[in-house]
Write an enzyme that holds these catalytic residues in place. Sequence first.
Site, PDB file in Angstrom:
ATOM      1  N   ASN A  42       0.969  -1.203   0.005  1.00 42.85           N
ATOM      2  CA  ASN A  42       0.143  -0.187   0.075  1.00 42.85           C
ATOM      3  C   ASN A  42       0.786   1.115  -0.118  1.00 42.85           C
ATOM      4  O   ASN A  42       1.901   1.300   0.542  1.00 42.85           O
ATOM      5  CB  ASN A  42      -1.262   0.102   1.282  1.00 42.85           C
ATOM      6  CG  ASN A  42      -0.560  -0.201   2.507  1.00 42.85           C
ATOM      7  OD1 ASN A  42       0.671  -0.600   2.697  1.00 42.85           O
ATOM      8  ND2 ASN A  42      -1.172   0.361   3.511  1.00 42.85           N
ATOM      9  N   ILE A  43       0.526   2.202  -0.769  1.00 47.40           N
ATOM     10  CA  ILE A  43       1.234   3.543  -0.829  1.00 47.40           C
ATOM     11  C   ILE A  43       0.121   4.817  -0.641  1.00 47.40           C
ATOM     12  O   ILE A  43      -0.928   4.864  -1.316  1.00 47.40           O
ATOM     13  CB  ILE A  43       1.784   3.636  -2.307  1.00 47.40           C
ATOM     14  CG1 ILE A  43       2.497   2.289  -2.736  1.00 47.40           C
ATOM     15  CG2 ILE A  43       2.359   4.872  -2.519  1.00 47.40           C
ATOM     16  CD1 ILE A  43       2.848   2.077  -4.077  1.00 47.40           C
ATOM     17  N   GLU A  44       0.415   5.348   0.483  1.00 44.07           N
ATOM     18  CA  GLU A  44      -0.542   6.335   0.902  1.00 44.07           C
ATOM     19  C   GLU A  44      -0.033   7.901   0.387  1.00 44.07           C
ATOM     20  O   GLU A  44       0.946   7.787  -0.247  1.00 44.07           O
ATOM     21  CB  GLU A  44      -0.541   6.437   2.301  1.00 44.07           C
ATOM     22  CG  GLU A  44      -1.111   4.870   2.818  1.00 44.07           C
ATOM     23  CD  GLU A  44      -1.553   4.831   4.408  1.00 44.07           C
ATOM     24  OE1 GLU A  44      -1.017   5.418   5.054  1.00 44.07           O
ATOM     25  OE2 GLU A  44      -2.376   3.991   4.713  1.00 44.07           O
ATOM     26  N   CYS A  53      -4.065   0.520  -2.558  1.00 42.10           N
ATOM     27  CA  CYS A  53      -3.853  -0.783  -1.619  1.00 42.10           C
ATOM     28  C   CYS A  53      -2.900  -1.618  -2.445  1.00 42.10           C
ATOM     29  O   CYS A  53      -2.645  -1.575  -3.244  1.00 42.10           O
ATOM     30  CB  CYS A  53      -5.349  -1.539  -1.645  1.00 42.10           C
ATOM     31  SG  CYS A  53      -6.667  -0.662  -0.654  1.00 42.10           S
ATOM     32  N   GLU A  55      -2.853  -4.855  -2.951  1.00 39.91           N
ATOM     33  CA  GLU A  55      -3.617  -5.749  -3.974  1.00 39.91           C
ATOM     34  C   GLU A  55      -3.578  -5.016  -5.346  1.00 39.91           C
ATOM     35  O   GLU A  55      -3.174  -5.622  -6.369  1.00 39.91           O
ATOM     36  CB  GLU A  55      -4.948  -6.267  -3.522  1.00 39.91           C
ATOM     37  CG  GLU A  55      -5.063  -6.978  -2.183  1.00 39.91           C
ATOM     38  CD  GLU A  55      -5.136  -6.211  -0.993  1.00 39.91           C
ATOM     39  OE1 GLU A  55      -4.680  -4.842  -0.954  1.00 39.91           O
ATOM     40  OE2 GLU A  55      -5.817  -6.558  -0.016  1.00 39.91           O
ATOM     41  N   CYS A  91     -10.072  -5.190   0.688  1.00 38.88           N
ATOM     42  CA  CYS A  91     -11.095  -4.448   0.857  1.00 38.88           C
ATOM     43  C   CYS A  91     -11.998  -4.537  -0.554  1.00 38.88           C
ATOM     44  O   CYS A  91     -11.584  -5.413  -1.539  1.00 38.88           O
ATOM     45  CB  CYS A  91     -10.679  -2.776   0.649  1.00 38.88           C
ATOM     46  SG  CYS A  91     -10.049  -2.175  -0.879  1.00 38.88           S
ATOM     47  N   CYS A  94     -10.575  -3.561  -4.115  1.00 43.82           N
ATOM     48  CA  CYS A  94      -9.881  -4.738  -4.642  1.00 43.82           C
ATOM     49  C   CYS A  94     -10.360  -5.823  -5.125  1.00 43.82           C
ATOM     50  O   CYS A  94      -9.871  -6.434  -5.967  1.00 43.82           O
ATOM     51  CB  CYS A  94      -8.579  -4.714  -3.385  1.00 43.82           C
ATOM     52  SG  CYS A  94      -7.438  -3.419  -3.253  1.00 43.82           S
TER      53      CYS A  94
HETATM   54  N1  THU Z   1      -5.222  -1.374   2.631  1.00 44.11           N
HETATM   55  C1  THU Z   1      -4.665  -2.357   1.801  1.00 44.11           C
HETATM   56  O1  THU Z   1      -3.409  -1.953   1.374  1.00 44.11           O
HETATM   57  N2  THU Z   1      -5.039  -3.602   1.415  1.00 44.11           N
HETATM   58  C2  THU Z   1      -6.266  -4.151   2.191  1.00 44.11           C
HETATM   59  O2  THU Z   1      -6.778  -5.128   1.799  1.00 44.11           O
HETATM   60  C3  THU Z   1      -6.814  -3.034   3.140  1.00 44.11           C
HETATM   61  C4  THU Z   1      -6.252  -2.007   3.284  1.00 44.11           C
HETATM   62  C5  THU Z   1      -4.459  -0.376   3.084  1.00 44.11           C
HETATM   63  C6  THU Z   1      -5.265   1.070   2.618  1.00 44.11           C
HETATM   64  C7  THU Z   1      -4.483   2.046   3.786  1.00 44.11           C
HETATM   65  O3  THU Z   1      -3.262   2.153   3.253  1.00 44.11           O
HETATM   66  C8  THU Z   1      -4.245   1.066   4.971  1.00 44.11           C
HETATM   67  O4  THU Z   1      -4.256  -0.360   4.456  1.00 44.11           O
HETATM   68  C9  THU Z   1      -5.452   1.353   6.226  1.00 44.11           C
HETATM   69  O5  THU Z   1      -6.659   1.267   5.455  1.00 44.11           O
END
Ligand code: THU
Length: 138
Positions: A42-44, A53, A55, A91, A94
């Site tokens: 995941n890259i915020e 996310c 995935e 989520c 995804c």
């Molecule tokens: N996130 C994912 O990368 N994959 C998931 O299946 C659930 C959530 C990330 C999104 C965000 O960067 C962090 O987790 C918190 O929600």
Amino acid sequence: MSDRELAAAALSARLKAYVPYSHFQVGAALLAANGTVYSGCNIENAAYTPSNCAERTAFFKAVSEGVRDFSAIAIAGGAEGSKELDYCAPCGVCRQVMMEFCDCDTFRIILAKSEEDYRSFTLGELLPMGFGPKNLAK
Ligand code: THU
């Protein structure tokens, strides 16, 4: 590539997560039908909504390289610094991206707590009655 190896790849991809806001690290390892593994994290973003996310990072890497046939994805997620991970389910967004490229009955989603502890589901189990490309076909 065994499920255990794919789980290990997701755990290692998790360490690359860029998560200054949620501090929740997720890693994914997507196994293509040709045997190639695409990792993702995941890259915020400071503006929050551009965050991606793990995935989808893995899927978009693969699709952008011309690969569209997939057999499985392993996912590992948990708070930064946590000693023990829980199962981290993908989520809804995804799951919908998986629905675009994967078969509901055969594509497997492996939720990994560790290399030894993981559970496997089909996409159809995690996204029952999903809407996909076939629904648009005449
Ligand atoms: N996130 C994912 O990368 N994959 C998931 O299946 C659930 C959530 C990330 C999104 C965000 O960067 C962090 O987790 C918190 O929600």
